[in-house]
Motif scaffolding. Sequence first.
Motif, PDB file in Angstrom:
ATOM      1  N   ARG A   1       0.815  -1.222   0.000  1.00  0.00           N
ATOM      2  CA  ARG A   1       0.000   0.000   0.000  1.00  0.00           C
ATOM      3  C   ARG A   1       0.841   1.261   0.000  1.00  0.00           C
ATOM      4  N   GLY A   2       2.115   1.110   0.318  1.00  0.00           N
ATOM      5  CA  GLY A   2       3.006   2.265   0.310  1.00  0.00           C
ATOM      6  C   GLY A   2       4.234   1.971  -0.521  1.00  0.00           C
ATOM      7  N   ILE A   3       4.876   3.012  -0.992  1.00  0.00           N
ATOM      8  CA  ILE A   3       6.116   2.812  -1.739  1.00  0.00           C
ATOM      9  C   ILE A   3       6.971   4.068  -1.593  1.00  0.00           C
ATOM     10  N   PHE A   4       8.262   3.840  -1.404  1.00  0.00           N
ATOM     11  CA  PHE A   4       9.202   4.948  -1.275  1.00  0.00           C
ATOM     12  C   PHE A   4      10.041   4.964  -2.546  1.00  0.00           C
ATOM     13  N   THR A   5       9.841   5.990  -3.362  1.00  0.00           N
ATOM     14  CA  THR A   5      10.510   6.043  -4.670  1.00  0.00           C
ATOM     15  C   THR A   5      11.593   7.103  -4.670  1.00  0.00           C
ATOM     16  N   ALA A   6      12.793   6.730  -5.125  1.00  0.00           N
ATOM     17  CA  ALA A   6      13.854   7.706  -5.378  1.00  0.00           C
ATOM     18  C   ALA A   6      13.866   7.950  -6.873  1.00  0.00           C
ATOM     19  N   TRP A   7      13.675   9.194  -7.284  1.00  0.00           N
ATOM     20  CA  TRP A   7      13.442   9.524  -8.683  1.00  0.00           C
ATOM     21  C   TRP A   7      14.592  10.356  -9.232  1.00  0.00           C
ATOM     22  N   ASP A   8      15.051   9.936 -10.406  1.00  0.00           N
ATOM     23  CA  ASP A   8      16.089  10.698 -11.097  1.00  0.00           C
ATOM     24  C   ASP A   8      15.389  11.623 -12.094  1.00  0.00           C
ATOM     25  N   PRO A   9      15.348  12.929 -11.820  1.00  0.00           N
ATOM     26  CA  PRO A   9      14.550  13.816 -12.678  1.00  0.00           C
ATOM     27  C   PRO A   9      15.173  14.044 -14.050  1.00  0.00           C
ATOM     28  N   ILE A  10      16.473  13.858 -14.180  1.00  0.00           N
ATOM     29  CA  ILE A  10      17.111  14.088 -15.478  1.00  0.00           C
ATOM     30  C   ILE A  10      16.892  12.886 -16.391  1.00  0.00           C
ATOM     31  N   ARG A  11      17.122  11.681 -15.873  1.00  0.00           N
ATOM     32  CA  ARG A  11      16.886  10.469 -16.677  1.00  0.00           C
ATOM     33  C   ARG A  11      15.403  10.134 -16.743  1.00  0.00           C
ATOM     34  N   ARG A  12      14.584  10.776 -15.942  1.00  0.00           N
ATOM     35  CA  ARG A  12      13.142  10.568 -15.883  1.00  0.00           C
ATOM     36  C   ARG A  12      12.778   9.112 -15.604  1.00  0.00           C
ATOM     37  N   ARG A  13      13.460   8.544 -14.618  1.00  0.00           N
ATOM     38  CA  ARG A  13      13.107   7.197 -14.189  1.00  0.00           C
ATOM     39  C   ARG A  13      13.514   7.021 -12.738  1.00  0.00           C
ATOM     40  N   LYS A  14      12.965   5.956 -12.134  1.00  0.00           N
ATOM     41  CA  LYS A  14      13.280   5.764 -10.726  1.00  0.00           C
ATOM     42  C   LYS A  14      14.678   5.184 -10.557  1.00  0.00           C
ATOM     43  N   ALA A  15      15.347   5.641  -9.491  1.00  0.00           N
ATOM     44  CA  ALA A  15      16.675   5.119  -9.184  1.00  0.00           C
ATOM     45  C   ALA A  15      16.533   3.851  -8.358  1.00  0.00           C
ATOM     46  N   PHE A  16      15.628   3.885  -7.393  1.00  0.00           N
ATOM     47  CA  PHE A  16      15.267   2.682  -6.631  1.00  0.00           C
ATOM     48  C   PHE A  16      13.915   2.920  -5.992  1.00  0.00           C
ATOM     49  N   ALA A  17      13.273   1.832  -5.560  1.00  0.00           N
ATOM     50  CA  ALA A  17      11.986   1.945  -4.874  1.00  0.00           C
ATOM     51  C   ALA A  17      11.933   0.924  -3.759  1.00  0.00           C
ATOM     52  N   ILE A  18      11.377   1.344  -2.626  1.00  0.00           N
ATOM     53  CA  ILE A  18      11.243   0.446  -1.484  1.00  0.00           C
ATOM     54  C   ILE A  18       9.751   0.235  -1.239  1.00  0.00           C
ATOM     55  N   LYS A  19       9.311  -1.021  -1.318  1.00  0.00           N
ATOM     56  CA  LYS A  19       7.890  -1.311  -1.091  1.00  0.00           C
ATOM     57  C   LYS A  19       7.612  -1.301   0.403  1.00  0.00           C
ATOM     58  N   GLU A  20       6.535  -0.647   0.784  1.00  0.00           N
ATOM     59  CA  GLU A  20       6.109  -0.631   2.184  1.00  0.00           C
ATOM     60  C   GLU A  20       4.700  -1.186   2.238  1.00  0.00           C
ATOM     61  N   ASP A  21       4.451  -2.071   3.202  1.00  0.00           N
ATOM     62  CA  ASP A  21       3.145  -2.712   3.283  1.00  0.00           C
ATOM     63  C   ASP A  21       2.034  -1.701   3.539  1.00  0.00           C
TER      64      ASP A  21
END
Lengths: 263, 172
Positions: A130-150
């Motif tokens: 139900r939750g997700i922590f996303t690290a976003w690279d705004p220049i490449r326009r894609r996520k760098a990593f994502a951590i799923k949270e319940d």
Amino acid sequence: MPTASGRRPVLVRPGRNGYMYVQDRRTGQVLSATPYGFINSSKGVDLKSGHLLPVKAKEPRMGRVVRNVCPAAPGAKDWNPSAFSPATGLIYIPHINLCMDMGTLEANYIAGTLYVGAEVKMYAGPGGHRGIFTAWDPIRRRKAFAIKEDLPLWSPALATAGGVVFYGTMDGWFKAIDARSGKLLWRFKTASGIIGQPISYRGPDGRQYIAVMSGVGGWAGAIIANQLDSRDPTSALGFVNATKDLPKRTAAGGRLHVFALPR
Amino acid sequence: MSSRFPASLVGFAAAAALLSGCDREERQSRPKPFGETVPSGDTPLEVRAAAYERNAFHISQGQRLYSWMNCVGCHAFGGGGMGPPLMDDKWRYGGRIDQIAATINEGRRNGMPSFRGRLSEDQVWQLAAFVRTLSGQTRKDAVAGRTDDVSNRPPLSQTVEETIRQEDPTPQ
């Protein structure tokens, strides 16, 4: 920032509708809008007009229930602010992964009452978290990593110059992750869910401190704060259906935690 | 004759053994009312209560008013939201039909507006009769089997216990 149309002064914002907007900060022109969460209610953003392109089948219809609308009413993210780290160039977005069934009703305007013609039931989106922590690279326009949270993420993020990012979860974990890799560096269990903004400051003794409030509430935590009844899936405008297990995972509280960083 | 008696006994025993293998579906003929934590007071129940409380017409009218008057916005369909839940056993201002009618008429602190002047006295009591059904205080045969609106929830004519069983198939 470098964009498709050369270097531009920009503003970047993760929208509730699930798109990461990059806009020219002088004119507001939308330079790009890239999904950072799961979306099936719109096809994208028209860069000419800046308008959202809705999916017809997911539009609200009077007297009907439209099912599996993503993101749900609170959006792909709600109020909790993201953090930007100049050191990594990444944007850290604590957000939610919820979809909903939405019935549309005739709303009557009565002063002092809620003016909402919708009956909503929310639930976890694709993946079941139900939750997700996303690290976003705004220049490449894609996520760098994502951590799923319940559980839904309702706490803001804090990025420090030391290359550490802090955020809290609704079951009371206060987490420190590596700003580049997302690796969990440290965590601390507080007595109640965290929906507060973590802050960093230098104390009078010269040391760096991290402070965060623990105490669950808000729309996502209304089931605890307002003692709602989970037998009704439409409680708290449908949010309770997605947080039925929260009373088993945490309890009401209100405590300020301050942590001193190692010298 | 003497041989028939033991034979029928054997038959009866076999039938009893067979029958014990069948479980009759359990149904509750009426919802189990929740206890109330707030004492209902010393005042006797108003005479009007009986006219509204078990009356299918009044309850269904109250059900429509519940949506039309935006009760849903804060109380949802009993589970609550910005307003307190109406399907549990906690009543700040009393859970009797006349007490609920008074709350609708007068309004209460922290957000509950007064509906006096917006509803007739008759409508207030119809609404109060419906509110009582949310916590299973009313006979099942007086409650509407379905709502007039789109619905995400099980019908109110089901008992709360049945509702829970439906969602969670694991035996309690």
